[in-house]
Design a protein around this motif. Sequence first.
Motif, PDB file in Angstrom:
ATOM      1  N   PRO A   1       0.794  -1.243   0.000  1.00 52.83           N
ATOM      2  CA  PRO A   1       0.000   0.000   0.000  1.00 52.83           C
ATOM      3  C   PRO A   1       0.825   1.290   0.000  1.00 52.83           C
ATOM      4  O   PRO A   1       0.240   2.367  -0.113  1.00 52.83           O
TER       5      PRO A   1
ATOM      6  N   ASP B   1      -4.738   6.104  -2.582  1.00 55.45           N
ATOM      7  CA  ASP B   1      -5.499   6.245  -1.338  1.00 55.45           C
ATOM      8  C   ASP B   1      -4.532   6.204  -0.162  1.00 55.45           C
ATOM      9  O   ASP B   1      -3.392   5.734  -0.289  1.00 55.45           O
TER      10      ASP B   1
ATOM     11  N   ARG C   1      -4.158   3.630   5.301  1.00 55.26           N
ATOM     12  CA  ARG C   1      -4.937   3.349   6.511  1.00 55.26           C
ATOM     13  C   ARG C   1      -6.428   3.239   6.218  1.00 55.26           C
ATOM     14  O   ARG C   1      -7.187   2.761   7.049  1.00 55.26           O
TER      15      ARG C   1
ATOM     16  N   PRO D   1       8.996   4.252   6.213  1.00 54.49           N
ATOM     17  CA  PRO D   1       9.888   4.022   7.346  1.00 54.49           C
ATOM     18  C   PRO D   1       9.700   4.957   8.549  1.00 54.49           C
ATOM     19  O   PRO D   1       9.859   4.526   9.682  1.00 54.49           O
TER      20      PRO D   1
HETATM   21  C1  LIG Z   1       9.492   5.432   1.450  1.00 53.82           C
HETATM   22  S1  LIG Z   1       8.415   5.608   0.094  1.00 53.82           S
HETATM   23  C2  LIG Z   1       8.399   3.953  -0.484  1.00 53.82           C
HETATM   24  C3  LIG Z   1       7.997   3.865  -1.904  1.00 53.82           C
HETATM   25  C4  LIG Z   1       8.284   2.501  -2.546  1.00 53.82           C
HETATM   26  N1  LIG Z   1       7.745   1.415  -1.778  1.00 53.82           N
HETATM   27  C5  LIG Z   1       9.769   2.340  -2.786  1.00 53.82           C
HETATM   28  O1  LIG Z   1      10.399   1.490  -2.163  1.00 53.82           O
HETATM   29  O2  LIG Z   1      10.337   3.059  -3.631  1.00 53.82           O
HETATM   30  C6  LIG Z   1       6.865   5.799   0.878  1.00 53.82           C
HETATM   31  C7  LIG Z   1       5.703   6.003  -0.069  1.00 53.82           C
HETATM   32  O3  LIG Z   1       4.507   6.101   0.698  1.00 53.82           O
HETATM   33  C8  LIG Z   1       3.657   7.102   0.166  1.00 53.82           C
HETATM   34  N2  LIG Z   1       2.763   7.524   1.267  1.00 53.82           N
HETATM   35  C9  LIG Z   1       2.984   8.425   2.237  1.00 53.82           C
HETATM   36  N3  LIG Z   1       1.950   8.438   3.097  1.00 53.82           N
HETATM   37  C10 LIG Z   1       1.074   7.512   2.655  1.00 53.82           C
HETATM   38  C11 LIG Z   1      -0.188   7.041   3.117  1.00 53.82           C
HETATM   39  N4  LIG Z   1      -0.735   7.531   4.237  1.00 53.82           N
HETATM   40  N5  LIG Z   1      -0.825   6.078   2.422  1.00 53.82           N
HETATM   41  C12 LIG Z   1      -0.270   5.555   1.279  1.00 53.82           C
HETATM   42  N6  LIG Z   1       0.909   5.980   0.783  1.00 53.82           N
HETATM   43  C13 LIG Z   1       1.564   6.932   1.477  1.00 53.82           C
HETATM   44  C14 LIG Z   1       4.610   8.152  -0.369  1.00 53.82           C
HETATM   45  O4  LIG Z   1       4.021   8.900  -1.397  1.00 53.82           O
HETATM   46  C15 LIG Z   1       5.782   7.289  -0.863  1.00 53.82           C
HETATM   47  O5  LIG Z   1       5.639   6.985  -2.230  1.00 53.82           O
END
Ligand SMILES: C[S@@+](CC[C@H](N)C(=O)[O-])C[C@H]1O[C@@H](n2cnc3c(N)ncnc32)[C@H](O)[C@@H]1O
Length: 363
Positions: free
Chosen positions: A205, A262, A265, A285
């Motif tokens: 997600p 979305d 959560r 993270p």
């Molecule tokens: C650390 S990045 C990881 C992206 C991908 N998994 C990677 O390894 O390149 C975190 C991702 O979570 C998204 N994000 C931040 N808050 C979020 C939320 N509440 N729900 C879903 N995605 C979210 C950000 O836009 C970002 O693309």
Amino acid sequence: MRHLRVPSDQTQVWLHRCRQEGWLSKASVLQLDEGMRGIPLQDHAPEEEDGVWQGHVMVHREPKQQGPSHWTDQLPPALRALPFNIWPSAYEIQGDVLMVKLEANVTEHQHAIAQAMLDQLPNVRIVCADNGVSGDFRVRELTPLVSRDGNLSTRTRIKEHGAMMWVDPSEAYFSARLSTQRQESLERLQSFRQRLGRGLVVADPYAGVGPSLPLLLSEPDLLSGYLAGDLNPKAVDLLRLNVEIWSAKHGGELNPALQVCDDARAWQHDPMRSGIADALLVNLPHDSLAHLPDLLPILNQSGERLLRGWAIVERASLPQTKEDLIAIAEGAGATAQSVEVEEIKGFSTTRCFIAFNLILAWE
Ligand SMILES: C[S@@+](CC[C@H](N)C(=O)[O-])C[C@H]1O[C@@H](n2cnc3c(N)ncnc32)[C@H](O)[C@@H]1O
């Protein structure tokens, strides 16, 4: 310029000899016909008839000048005279986009720096000043400085583990640093697949542009379906583009095959996205642990499930992290059958970057 014509497997011997004698010119070795090389000679090197050449002949060719070895060699002479240590010592390249962090003392030279980098690196199309990441989407603030073809877009393609992937560092988070973690995700999912004896539905997600997926999709029979999403609409655009390419290579049918924009959560409130996954990846993270209670409903809550995620925790609270994960699992009505917390080295001295892996079991 005179070049000594030698078989290519004798190039090193003759380079060494000519260098020792002071006969070697600064030009590059030439590739000649039929596995022969041309060693560039200084004017004062002995004539062709001289016995030192052991019968090898000479050819006259245009000298091939060696390229500058460092981008700073491409700076205008007035700037090359400045102390070397003022120039940026590192930069990052994603596809054909180069991003460089500039200290305040060199911003007045930013266009010269960018042009020098462009001149030095033929595979780079655009050079941008990297002003760091910002916001929940962890997107970089980039200022385009010079473009080879006038195109200022930072959308580009990279290759990871053999798969092509669209990325755009100014629109969506992507880091090559976690590529070994993605390989490990594949291995853990493969052994979990064996444990369940069937293909898996994986949920990702916080997928960003989707880098965890190509390895999983290219593994025959590993996935029966996937759910991927991100809160950043621009990341989801790239995710859709990427998944279209990767799932075409998958061959078999995938059900579900969902990409959504979305808040992760909120997935728990959608019957199409909750109670479905066999494995859940959690890659936010800074907030992974805080979000977990809202994410566990994504998993199918009967039998064994896999939870794998990444988190940044204070080093002092590292010993507590396992306990916290067990408590979160129990809060969702599951038993943590195994909990592994592994530190990924080289992050910071006060905080740790960890990967966590749990097998959860529901009655
Ligand atoms: C650390 S990045 C990881 C992206 C991908 N998994 C990677 O390894 O390149 C975190 C991702 O979570 C998204 N994000 C931040 N808050 C979020 C939320 N509440 N729900 C879903 N995605 C979210 C950000 O836009 C970002 O693309």
